[in-house]
Design a protein around this motif. Sequence first.
Motif, PDB file in Angstrom:
ATOM      1  N   PRO A  79     -29.108  25.070 -15.218  1.00  0.00           N
ATOM      2  CA  PRO A  79     -27.932  25.947 -15.174  1.00  0.00           C
ATOM      3  C   PRO A  79     -26.657  25.251 -14.724  1.00  0.00           C
ATOM      4  CG  PRO A  79     -29.834  27.067 -14.265  1.00  0.00           C
ATOM      5  CD  PRO A  79     -30.238  25.638 -14.481  1.00  0.00           C
ATOM      6  N   LEU A  80     -26.795  24.197 -13.919  1.00  0.00           N
ATOM      7  CA  LEU A  80     -25.608  23.460 -13.486  1.00  0.00           C
ATOM      8  C   LEU A  80     -24.954  22.726 -14.650  1.00  0.00           C
ATOM      9  CD1 LEU A  80     -26.971  21.935 -10.145  1.00  0.00           C
ATOM     10  CD2 LEU A  80     -25.630  24.022 -10.460  1.00  0.00           C
ATOM     11  N   LEU A  81     -25.775  22.385 -15.670  1.00  0.00           N
ATOM     12  CA  LEU A  81     -25.256  21.630 -16.804  1.00  0.00           C
ATOM     13  C   LEU A  81     -24.918  22.528 -17.988  1.00  0.00           C
ATOM     14  CD1 LEU A  81     -27.827  18.655 -16.731  1.00  0.00           C
ATOM     15  CD2 LEU A  81     -25.529  18.719 -15.755  1.00  0.00           C
ATOM     16  N   THR A  82     -25.738  23.555 -18.218  1.00  0.00           N
ATOM     17  CA  THR A  82     -25.560  24.393 -19.406  1.00  0.00           C
ATOM     18  C   THR A  82     -24.919  25.733 -19.100  1.00  0.00           C
ATOM     19  OG1 THR A  82     -27.774  25.376 -19.186  1.00  0.00           O
ATOM     20  CG2 THR A  82     -27.590  23.309 -20.429  1.00  0.00           C
ATOM     21  N   GLY A  83     -24.974  26.173 -17.837  1.00  0.00           N
ATOM     22  CA  GLY A  83     -24.430  27.470 -17.481  1.00  0.00           C
ATOM     23  C   GLY A  83     -25.330  28.629 -17.803  1.00  0.00           C
ATOM     24  N   SER A  84     -26.561  28.360 -18.272  1.00  0.00           N
ATOM     25  CA  SER A  84     -27.502  29.425 -18.609  1.00  0.00           C
ATOM     26  C   SER A  84     -28.864  29.107 -18.020  1.00  0.00           C
ATOM     27  CB  SER A  84     -27.616  29.596 -20.126  1.00  0.00           C
ATOM     28  OG  SER A  84     -28.074  28.394 -20.717  1.00  0.00           O
ATOM     29  N   MET A  85     -29.590  30.172 -17.701  1.00  0.00           N
ATOM     30  CA  MET A  85     -30.921  30.021 -17.125  1.00  0.00           C
ATOM     31  C   MET A  85     -31.948  29.761 -18.216  1.00  0.00           C
ATOM     32  SD  MET A  85     -30.738  30.305 -13.834  1.00  0.00           S
ATOM     33  CE  MET A  85     -32.440  30.669 -13.381  1.00  0.00           C
ATOM     34  N   LEU A  86     -32.962  28.974 -17.902  1.00  0.00           N
ATOM     35  CA  LEU A  86     -34.076  28.723 -18.809  1.00  0.00           C
ATOM     36  C   LEU A  86     -35.312  29.377 -18.216  1.00  0.00           C
ATOM     37  CD1 LEU A  86     -34.917  27.245 -21.411  1.00  0.00           C
ATOM     38  CD2 LEU A  86     -35.510  25.270 -20.005  1.00  0.00           C
ATOM     39  N   SER A  87     -35.888  30.332 -18.932  1.00  0.00           N
ATOM     40  CA  SER A  87     -37.008  31.106 -18.384  1.00  0.00           C
ATOM     41  C   SER A  87     -38.316  30.336 -18.527  1.00  0.00           C
ATOM     42  CB  SER A  87     -37.107  32.455 -19.100  1.00  0.00           C
ATOM     43  OG  SER A  87     -37.259  32.263 -20.500  1.00  0.00           O
ATOM     44  N   VAL A  88     -38.405  29.256 -17.792  1.00  0.00           N
ATOM     45  CA  VAL A  88     -39.608  28.426 -17.767  1.00  0.00           C
ATOM     46  C   VAL A  88     -40.121  28.386 -16.342  1.00  0.00           C
ATOM     47  CG1 VAL A  88     -40.544  26.114 -18.091  1.00  0.00           C
ATOM     48  CG2 VAL A  88     -38.882  27.018 -19.726  1.00  0.00           C
ATOM     49  N   ALA A  89     -41.379  28.719 -16.151  1.00  0.00           N
ATOM     50  CA  ALA A  89     -41.971  28.735 -14.809  1.00  0.00           C
ATOM     51  C   ALA A  89     -42.370  27.309 -14.420  1.00  0.00           C
ATOM     52  CB  ALA A  89     -43.163  29.680 -14.765  1.00  0.00           C
ATOM     53  N   TRP A  90     -41.384  26.502 -14.100  1.00  0.00           N
ATOM     54  CA  TRP A  90     -41.648  25.107 -13.760  1.00  0.00           C
ATOM     55  C   TRP A  90     -42.527  24.976 -12.530  1.00  0.00           C
ATOM     56  CZ3 TRP A  90     -39.866  23.758  -8.928  1.00  0.00           C
ATOM     57  CH2 TRP A  90     -38.918  24.612  -8.350  1.00  0.00           C
ATOM     58  N   GLN A  91     -42.428  25.971 -11.617  1.00  0.00           N
ATOM     59  CA  GLN A  91     -43.268  25.930 -10.418  1.00  0.00           C
ATOM     60  C   GLN A  91     -44.751  26.032 -10.793  1.00  0.00           C
ATOM     61  OE1 GLN A  91     -41.054  28.299 -11.298  1.00  0.00           O
ATOM     62  NE2 GLN A  91     -39.864  29.049  -9.552  1.00  0.00           N
ATOM     63  N   ALA A  92     -45.061  26.922 -11.750  1.00  0.00           N
ATOM     64  CA  ALA A  92     -46.447  27.071 -12.190  1.00  0.00           C
ATOM     65  C   ALA A  92     -46.941  25.796 -12.856  1.00  0.00           C
ATOM     66  CB  ALA A  92     -46.566  28.257 -13.149  1.00  0.00           C
ATOM     67  N   HIS A  93     -46.064  25.127 -13.592  1.00  0.00           N
ATOM     68  CA  HIS A  93     -46.453  23.878 -14.244  1.00  0.00           C
ATOM     69  C   HIS A  93     -46.802  22.805 -13.216  1.00  0.00           C
ATOM     70  CE1 HIS A  93     -43.905  24.986 -18.052  1.00  0.00           C
ATOM     71  NE2 HIS A  93     -44.859  25.868 -17.778  1.00  0.00           N
ATOM     72  N   LEU A  94     -45.938  22.653 -12.225  1.00  0.00           N
ATOM     73  CA  LEU A  94     -46.155  21.610 -11.222  1.00  0.00           C
ATOM     74  C   LEU A  94     -47.374  21.921 -10.352  1.00  0.00           C
ATOM     75  CD1 LEU A  94     -42.474  20.894 -10.113  1.00  0.00           C
ATOM     76  CD2 LEU A  94     -43.928  19.501 -11.598  1.00  0.00           C
ATOM     77  N   GLY A  95     -47.489  23.177  -9.915  1.00  0.00           N
ATOM     78  CA  GLY A  95     -48.636  23.546  -9.083  1.00  0.00           C
ATOM     79  C   GLY A  95     -49.942  23.434  -9.831  1.00  0.00           C
ATOM     80  N   GLY A  96     -49.971  23.887 -11.078  1.00  0.00           N
ATOM     81  CA  GLY A  96     -51.189  23.797 -11.872  1.00  0.00           C
ATOM     82  C   GLY A  96     -51.566  22.368 -12.172  1.00  0.00           C
ATOM     83  N   PHE A  97     -50.584  21.538 -12.505  1.00  0.00           N
ATOM     84  CA  PHE A  97     -50.857  20.136 -12.826  1.00  0.00           C
ATOM     85  C   PHE A  97     -51.493  19.426 -11.641  1.00  0.00           C
ATOM     86  CE2 PHE A  97     -49.703  15.662 -13.253  1.00  0.00           C
ATOM     87  CZ  PHE A  97     -50.042  15.401 -14.574  1.00  0.00           C
ATOM     88  N   ALA A  98     -50.921  19.627 -10.457  1.00  0.00           N
ATOM     89  CA  ALA A  98     -51.465  18.983  -9.257  1.00  0.00           C
ATOM     90  C   ALA A  98     -52.894  19.441  -8.988  1.00  0.00           C
ATOM     91  CB  ALA A  98     -50.565  19.278  -8.061  1.00  0.00           C
ATOM     92  N   ALA A  99     -53.160  20.730  -9.174  1.00  0.00           N
ATOM     93  CA  ALA A  99     -54.505  21.256  -8.922  1.00  0.00           C
ATOM     94  C   ALA A  99     -55.523  20.640  -9.866  1.00  0.00           C
ATOM     95  CB  ALA A  99     -54.496  22.774  -9.057  1.00  0.00           C
ATOM     96  N   GLY A 100     -55.205  20.611 -11.159  1.00  0.00           N
ATOM     97  CA  GLY A 100     -56.135  20.034 -12.118  1.00  0.00           C
ATOM     98  C   GLY A 100     -56.353  18.555 -11.906  1.00  0.00           C
ATOM     99  N   LEU A 101     -55.286  17.835 -11.584  1.00  0.00           N
ATOM    100  CA  LEU A 101     -55.380  16.397 -11.357  1.00  0.00           C
ATOM    101  C   LEU A 101     -56.326  16.081 -10.204  1.00  0.00           C
ATOM    102  CD1 LEU A 101     -53.905  13.663 -12.268  1.00  0.00           C
ATOM    103  CD2 LEU A 101     -52.516  13.999 -10.228  1.00  0.00           C
TER     104      LEU A 101
END
Length: 246
Positions: free
Chosen positions: A212-234
Amino acid sequence: MVENGQGPQQQAVSGREPVFLLPGAVTAVAALFVVIHLASTLVLNPEGQVEFLFWFAFQPLRIVAAPQDPSLAIPLIWTPFTHAFLHGGWEHLLVNTAWFAIFATPVARRYGTGPMLAIFLVSAAAGAALFAATTLLTGAYLVGASGGVAGLTGAAVRFIFQPVVVANHPETGERVVLGRHLARPIDLWRDPRPRFFILIWVLLNAAVPLLPLLTGSMLSVAWQAHLGGFAAGLLMVGLFERPRRQ
């Protein structure tokens, strides 16, 4: 491997190849994603869809509201897992299903159905936990398989970049493929291929809240779920590794 009850010679005689190259469990889960989305969009009316999300999407605000109304916290028993079977639209569904097929397949073939599903569900819950930690008071809710699939991605990274181990059969002398070793987490950092993959994957997801700092719009991507899930599986995939017969 024998598929559909036919060995290589039988397949050559019949001239038929398996229609689906995915493991049965992977195909079944992918089909479940589609069936649930079809039912929620084509069968339920708008009010029913709101109720569906209320009972099966993961909503961290329930944690805060629980002291005033404990009944609101009851869905927290299952929604850290059930949110992984819901999707916000057809594009969301198709991307997650394709991603699931790509990374669930090597995990299922190496460990079997049970471990693959365990990694998927635990990673989905881990992703939901990190999502809750960063959105507790926002009223946001989480849907999508991406946290669980990120966990399967992390699990697969532990072995897909490793070289294939080949040895001579002790009796026939024939060259036999033994498979790939499961790399230790420290080995992933020493090997440039998995290190590059992990760094790019983590940086892309960590950059989502900065967009949002670069584009001015929100991206509805749950990046937290991606990072938390990746760490758990790894980290958890090693629990399912068994010594291989030499």
